[in-house]
Each structure stands twice: as structure tokens, then as C-alpha cells.
Motif scaffolding. Structure first.
Motif, PDB file in Angstrom:
ATOM      1  N   HIS A 455       0.880  -1.274  -0.054  1.00 40.36           N
ATOM      2  CA  HIS A 455      -0.008   0.121   0.102  1.00 40.36           C
ATOM      3  C   HIS A 455       0.790   1.356   0.074  1.00 40.36           C
ATOM      4  O   HIS A 455       0.295   2.620   0.261  1.00 40.36           O
ATOM      5  CB  HIS A 455      -0.812   0.059   1.185  1.00 40.36           C
ATOM      6  N   PRO A 710      -4.309   7.932   7.488  1.00 37.20           N
ATOM      7  CA  PRO A 710      -3.865   8.271   6.072  1.00 37.20           C
ATOM      8  C   PRO A 710      -5.295   8.686   5.280  1.00 37.20           C
ATOM      9  O   PRO A 710      -6.219   8.319   5.676  1.00 37.20           O
ATOM     10  CB  PRO A 710      -3.449   6.885   5.606  1.00 37.20           C
ATOM     11  N   LYS A 712      -5.566   8.294   1.784  1.00 33.85           N
ATOM     12  CA  LYS A 712      -4.928   7.845   0.429  1.00 33.85           C
ATOM     13  C   LYS A 712      -5.559   8.336  -0.962  1.00 33.85           C
ATOM     14  O   LYS A 712      -5.092   8.034  -1.915  1.00 33.85           O
ATOM     15  CB  LYS A 712      -4.970   6.458   0.548  1.00 33.85           C
ATOM     16  N   ALA A 716      -0.817   7.870  -1.591  1.00 37.41           N
ATOM     17  CA  ALA A 716      -0.749   6.858  -0.766  1.00 37.41           C
ATOM     18  C   ALA A 716      -0.058   7.017   0.404  1.00 37.41           C
ATOM     19  O   ALA A 716      -0.146   6.504   1.546  1.00 37.41           O
ATOM     20  CB  ALA A 716       0.130   5.634  -1.642  1.00 37.41           C
TER      21      ALA A 716
END
Length: 753
Positions: A455, A710, A712, A716
């Protein structure tokens, strides 16, 4: 094994060692799989005769080499190619040097420490049976490849005999070969025939990462070296004294008595070297594709055996405490396990030596950087996959490194259980404070680390050549960790017993031959009876991520008193894997079913007599699922916030909450007490901070709230953070976005906004 370059090319992360396996019964694989499917297979034959003299004053070799080459291909050859690997460490414009510069690993080697190989004479002694009036073939050297133009074509079935005189300046240790403090680790040291296979000549120069690819054949190698040196090599000793018996450890002596005995022996050997000068030792090896050797005046020797196969262990005297008795026994246990899993060990001996620094494997010989059990198991695993079953380590590094990393973890888990290491031995070595810390399993650590890479925004396919990866992390992750998980998930897909049958058939069919992805896949499909295109394409040639979650559980009591449990599952990412679903009844029985996982949603139904209890998907954590919090209901783990605990402890199946009480003083309150909680999932997700403090004099209650996660959708590696706190009469609020981006994962530059 990855070539690990330092010195001229900086330091590269060492081998990432994690690997797996369970127990297989001998004779489980019958010999009926498609008549071997190797009918159209061919490979060239090579016989090397080498005579080399080690000059320890100038760190050099004077060598003579005769090569008998038989063209067993269906093609007519017009050229002949040799590897001259040492030249990679002399030319600042070599492929190795250029790739080191690309990854910011380049450092100039002082001229006196450089290595190279010079061809003094090269002569064709025989071509297609002709032994006279042969013109000297023109040869050309570029990078680490020598091309010899043949004076006439070499047809199928033809033979060639070449004679070479060479001089090699041995480099001061760089990567896994060279000299240091009187020891010489000699790998990739002689003019070596380039492989000619179904793809033609594999005339790739030496690369920074990835390993070797050689023709199987026979080696007769004579090494002349000072008489006090102890030498070990690929093959068996057929002439001369390698010196092992003189320095063999006497386990019946106490340490002081042994030290006195050894000092006397060293003095005798030194005196004999002054009187006699050099000795010669000849080694013979068959069905090998490489030859390596190591020599030092400081080696001591132990021996053991497994099923009549000698185990030779050589290490430096100062390492006796770590190596003594331990490595021989670890080798014996590993060989026993490998034979159960894959088949009989295919060579007449095993030699394990202490490397100068970095480890490396060769046929019948492994040079180990440590005596650790995982290292021993990993390196000996390479004697099966890389040595006996050989792939092109540059084109397909995952095919041996991934398999052996997996194989190592399989071995360690079969011996020590889910942790994958000896807990008792580890606790003995840990400081007292760290014995209070929870101990994570190696598989859990590896799974978390691999998912971080998947990821990261820089994930690359496994099936790339070593020189094609964008940075060091890409190569290491795909050749080793992701490669290991490929085999682990293949085992999960086909089933344990079928996978063990695949292991036996793969080794039996391709022993002493060259393999590739297609040949391995062919064995897998024939043995399992399954079409595995989807699996190989997804995990080798694509960059999938996997996430499945429970979408609902219905527990319905039927009119007859039985229960029907309907489990709805959602696939929330691109990756497809079969998903295990476990239902635990009220009486503790566990029922496992499997959903193919291909659709976006699926329904698994259980019918039980007892009342259903807990339901969980992927209970064994076998499919690299990114988020296990949605696999069976939220779980929490509480732990006292020990120093640095959050840096290495991150359970995959729970939200971790670390707590710590506070007792502090200030000029206003004199005494303040409080409590701080820090919560997170896998360190990087749903990061929550809560704090509360009470001042006894001010009677004020202060607090802190912070959250980070995060984002994303914006990249990322993008995160948002918010925090609010009241402290000593002040209110503070903060919020920000952090954008972190780079062209490569570990190679500069990295930009942070």
C-alpha cells in the motif's frame, strides 16, 4: 542469495530472512506426472579443469583453465561467451557501478583494493574434433562479458575445448567475495561459461542485485596455497590435505586446554609453511553449475553427518562460542527436514563456513554471515533451490530466494510453532525490561511489513528482473518477502498435502536442470489438477492488494431446533483469494468453510445443531488481508505503554491501546496526576491520543484529543492530523495535511509538504 555490495557500492540491506514449511512423507509422490514433461528439454555440458595459485602477498591468483564444452542444443553456435565477474569491481563505468550510482550506493574503491581478471592467453585446443591448424579466435571484452568468435560454427552435437591462462587481482572484500584479515572468500572468481538455453546466450553482465546462472557440469579444481591455510570448497577432496584434521575441535577438552592445544597446532602449521611453502588440494564436483572456495589460516573445524553425508563446518577460532557444536547440529536437523519435504539431499557432502562478512550460497558450500538457526536453514535450503534446481537469479530472483525464504519460515514454524523462533533462547538473551514486552511472531511481522509495501504507492510485480526494480526496497521485497508469500499463499490455495506433493515432484523432475516460472507452474498444475493462471498472473505479474470484510451475520433458529448461520462477505480490493470462514459453536467446535472470493460479495451458510457463536474470516491470516479489524468484530488489546513498545508491537487482529499513568509537578499545582491512552491499528491507522490531567491546587481538569489517519485518496503516503487540548488555562487546536511523495520508495529525493 542477493549479492550484497558494500565498500565501493555502499551497504545494502542483508538478506531478509523469513520462510516456511510442514512435514512430508517419503514416497508420497508417484512418478506418473505427465512423463516428466522434460522430453524436449536440453542443456549444455561443461567440464572445467582449473589449476590456481593463491598469492597472499599481492592478493592475487595465477590460473590455468581448460573448458570442454558440448553443444547439446538444436542450434548452431558462432560465438562463445565467458563471464569475467571480477571486472565489475575495477571499472567505475561497469553495470554494477552504474546501478550503484543510480541507488546512491556508489563509493570509489582505492586502486589498491580493486579487483579484476586479465586473460593472458586464450586458445582453442579443439573444435568439432579438429586439434590442429586452428586460428586464434578473436575475442572482445565488454563489461564482465568476453565474446570469442569461433573460427568455424559449432553445430548441434559438436564440442569445443578452450584453454585459458589468467591473472586475477583479488579485491578487498566487496559484497560476498574478496579478502580481509587473512581470509579469502572466493566466489565468482574464474572465467565462467555463459549459459546457452532456449532463450539463446544469457550474456547479461553482472548486476548490482541478483545472482548467478550457470551451466551444470563437472569441476576438477586444484588450489595451491600456503601450507598453513585451511581450505574448503564446492566438491569433495580427491587429492591433498585441506588441513581440517589438524585444526579439528576436540570437544573432550575444556576451553583452556583446547586453547593451549590450538596455539600449539597453529605454531606447528606456521613453521611447516615456512619450511614447505605451498600445498596443493584438489576438489572434484559433478552436477554443479558453479565452484567457490574459501581459505584462511584461522579456521578451526568440526564435523558431523546426516544419513552418512559428511557435514563440514569451518569457522574462525574467536567464534567458537557461537559456532561450536551448534552449527553442526542445526545443519543435521535442517537436512533431515529438507529431505522429508523435498527429497534426498543430492550431493556427497555439505560444507558450512564462516564468511568474512556477508553470506552466500554455492553448490555444496555455503558461506554464512552468522551461526543463527534461521541463517543456517536458509542457506542450506539454497543447496536444493539454486544449487540443485537452478534458475536465472537475475531474471527470476523470486524463484529461489522467495521459495527459500518461505521454506525457512516453514521450517522454523514446524519446529517452534507460530512464533517461528525459539522463545526460550530469545528470553535468555533479552534484558530484564524487555522480557515484559509481548513477543510477536515472525509471520505477523512479515505480513504487516509486506502490507505496508503493498500500500506504499511503490508496489511492483514480483516477476521482474533484479535490475528492473526501481529501488533496493522493490528488489528486496519482491525477491524475498513477497516472493515468500507467493509460495505461502500457493500452499494455502492448493492445500497442504498437495503442496508437499508439488515440492517433491518439482525437485525430483528438475534436479540438476534449469527452471523458470513456466516449468514450476506446470508442475503445480499437474500435481494439483487445478488451472492456476489466475493465481500466477495476479501475484507474479500484477500488484494486487487484498481486503475482505464481514458484511453481516444472520443466525436463524430453525423450526426443528437446528441453526442456520448466513455469513455475508465483501471483497473490498482488487486482489482475489479464497477466503476461509470459521464458525465457532457454543460448545467450542470450530467449523471451517471456504468461499472462492472472486465476486464482490459472497454468502457462506452453516447449518449446526448447536447455537452458533463467533464468526471470523481468514482466521489464520493467510491471504495478506490489509485490514483484519473487519474480519470478525472489533477487538481491543490493552498494554502498559512501555518504552518503544509501539515501534515493534502491532497486532494484526486487534486495535492496540497503550496506557500510561502520569504523576508530575509544576509551580502552580505542585502535583498533577493523569492518564494517557494511545491507540492505533498497525501503528499507522486510526491513531488516537487521549489524555486527562488533574491539578490538585488549581482544581483544573486538562485534556488532550488527537487523531491521525492516512488520506489515500490524495496519495498513498498522505496523512491528516487533528488535535485539541486544554492545558493550564490555554486552549490549542491544530490540524494539517502532510503530503509525502517520491519517485521511488527508498531512493532520494523524498518530498514532504
Amino acid at each position: 542469495m542477493v549479492v550484497n555490495y558494500s565498500g565501493m557500492y555502499g551497504n545494502k540491506t542483508g538478506k531478509m530472512h523469513l520462510t516456511c514449511m510442514i512435514i512430508l512423507l517419503l514416497g508420497v509422490v508417484p512418478n506418473f506426472y505427465a512423463q516428466d514433461n522434460v522430453v524436449n528439454y536440453w542443456q549444455q555440458y561443461v567440464h572445467y579443469t582449473i589449476d590456481v595459485t593463491l598469492d597472499t602477498t599481492y592478493h592475487a591468483l595465477q590460473g590455468y583453465e581448460k573448458i570442454i564444452y558440448k553443444n547439446q542444443s538444436p542450434d548452431t553456435l558462432h560465438n562463445f561467451y565467458l563471464h569475467l565477474y571480477p571486472n565489475a569491481f575495477n571499472d567505475p563505468n561497469s553495470t554494477v557501478a552504474r546501478e550503484a550510482k543510480k541507488f546512491y550506493l556508489y563509493r570509489e574503491i582505492p586502486q589498491k583494493d580493486r579487483g579484476y581478471i586479465a586473460i593472458k592467453t586464450l586458445k582453442i585446443l579443439s573444435l568439432n574434433g579438429k586439434t590442429s591448424d586452428l586460428p586464434i579466435g578473436a575475442y572482445y571484452v565488454e563489461d564482465t562479458i568476453l565474446r570469442l568468435t569461433l573460427p568455424e560454427p559449432l553445430p548441434p552435437g559438436g564440442s569445443l575445448v578452450v584453454e585459458i591462462n589468467f591473472y586475477e587481482k583479488i579485491r578487498k572484500l566487496i559484497a560476498v567475495s574478496g579478502y580481509s584479515e587473512g581470509q579469502y572468500d572466493m566466489g565468482q572468481w574464474y572465467p565462467k561459461v555463459v549459459v546457452y538455453d532456449e532463450n539463446g546466450w544469457n550474456r547479461e553482465p553482472l548486476h548490482l542485485f541478483g545472482g548467478d546462472y550457470g551451466e551444470f557440469g563437472t569441476y576438477d579444481v586444484t588450489i595451491h596455497l600456503p601450507a598453513n591455510f585451511i581450505v574448503a570448497a564446492t566438491g569433495v577432496v580427491v587429492k591433498g590435505d585441506p588441513g581440517w584434521d589438524r585444526v579439528q575441535v576436540d570437544t573432550s577438552l575444556g576451553e583452556d586446554a583446547w586453547q593451549k592445544h590450538y596455539r600449539n597446532i597453529k605454531q606447528q602449521l606456521t613453521q611447516e609453511a615456512r619450511q614447505n611453502g605451498f600445498k596443493a588440494v584438489t576438489f572434484h564436483a559433478e552436477n554443479v553449475h558453479d565452484f567457490a572456495w574459501t581459505a584462511s589460516p584461522n579456521f578451526i573445524y568440526e564435523k558431523g553427518a546426516w544419513r552418512g553425508i559428511p557435514i563440514h563446518v569451518l569457522y574462525r577460532e574467536q567464534s567458537k562460542k557461537q559456532w561450536g557444536k551448534v552449527v553442526v547440529e542445526r545443519a543435521r536437523q535442517t537436512l533431515q527436514w529438507l529431505e522429508n519435504k523435498f527429497g534426498p539431499y543430492p550431493y556427497p557432502q555439505v560444507t558450512i563456513t564462516q564468511a568474512i562478512k556477508y553470506g552466500r550460497e554455492y553448490p555444496m558450500l555455503v558461506m554464512n554471515g552468522s551461526s543463527g538457526e534461521r541463517t543456517v536453514a536458509h542457506q542450506l535450503g539454497h543447496l536444493y533451490f539454486y544449487a540443485a534446481v537452478s534458475n536465472n537469479e537475475h531474471r527470476e530472483p523470486w524463484l529461489d530466494e522467495g521459495l527459500v525464504t518461505f521454506q525457512t519460515q516453514w521450517y522454523m514454524e514446524s519446529k517452534y510453532g507460530p512464533l517461528g523462533y525459539n522463545k526460550k533462547e530469545l528470553l535468555k538473551r533479552l534484558p530484564m525490561l524487555f522480557k515484559l514486552y509481548p513477543l510477536p511472531g515472525i509471520r505477523e511481522i512479515a505480513t504487516t511489513f509486506t502490507n505496508r509495501y503493498l500500500h506504499s504507492g511503490h508496489n511492483e510485480p514480483i516477476a521482474k528482473a533484479s535490475s528492473e526494480f526501481k529501488d533496493i526496497m522493490g528488489f528486496g521485497m519482491n525477491a524475498y518477502l513477497k516472493g515468500a508469500f507467493f509460495f505461502d499463499m500457493l500452499k494455502y490455495v492448493v492445500g497442504d498435502s498437495t503442496f508437499e506433493a508439488i515440492c517433491h515432484e518439482y525437485f525430483r523432475r528438475w534436479k540438476f536442470k534449469h527452471v523458470n516460472e513456466h516449468r514450476f507452474k506446470q508442475v503445480c498444475e499437474e500435481v494439483s489438477g487445478q488451472k492456476l493462471d489466475w493465481f500466477f498472473n495476479e501475484w507474479l505479474h500484477d500488484t494486487p492488494t487484498v481486503e475482505y470484510g464481514l458484511a453481516g451475520v444472520k443466525k436463524i433458529k430453525q423450526p426443528d431446533g437446528t441453526w442456520r448461520t448466513e455469513v455475508k462477505i465483501q471483497r473490498r480490493a482488487k486482489g482475489v483469494m479464497p477466503v476461509e470462514v470459521v464458525l465457532e459453536t457454543g460448545e467450542g467446535e470450530k467449523i471451517i468453510k471456504r468461499w472462492a472470493g472472486r465476486e464482490l460479495t459472497g454468502l457462506v451458510v452453516f447449518e449446526t445443531r448447536e447455537k452458533p457463536g463467533h464468526v471470523e474470516i481468514d482466521p489464520r491470516d493467510r491471504i495478506l488481508d490489509n485490514n483484519r479489524l473487519n474480519n470478525g468484530g472489533s477487538r481491543f488489546k490493552f498494554h502498559f505503554d512501555l518504552p518503544m513498545l509501539n515501534l515493534y508491537y502491532a497486532p494484526r487482529n486487534a486495535y492496540l491501546i497503550l496506557w500510561r499513568p502520569y504523576l508530575e509537578t509544576n509551580t502552580i499545582d505542585r502535583l498533577r496526576i493523569g492518564l494517557r491512552l494511545r491507540g492505533s491499528y498497525l501503528r499507522d491507522y486510526l491513531n488516537l491520543t487521549l489524555g486527562i490531567w488533574y491539578g490538585f491546587k488549581s482544581r483544573e481538569l486538562d485534556g488532550l484529543f488527537g487523531f491521525s489517519h492516512p488520506l489515500k485518496s490524495l496519495g498513498a503516503r498522505t496523512r491528516y492530523d487533528i488535535s485539541i487540548q486544554k492545558i493550564e488555562g490555554r486552549f490549542i487546536a491544530n490540524g494539517h495535511l502532510a503530503f509525502r511523495f517520491s519517485k521511488n520508495l527508498t531512493t532520494p529525493p523524498v518530498h514532504l509538504i
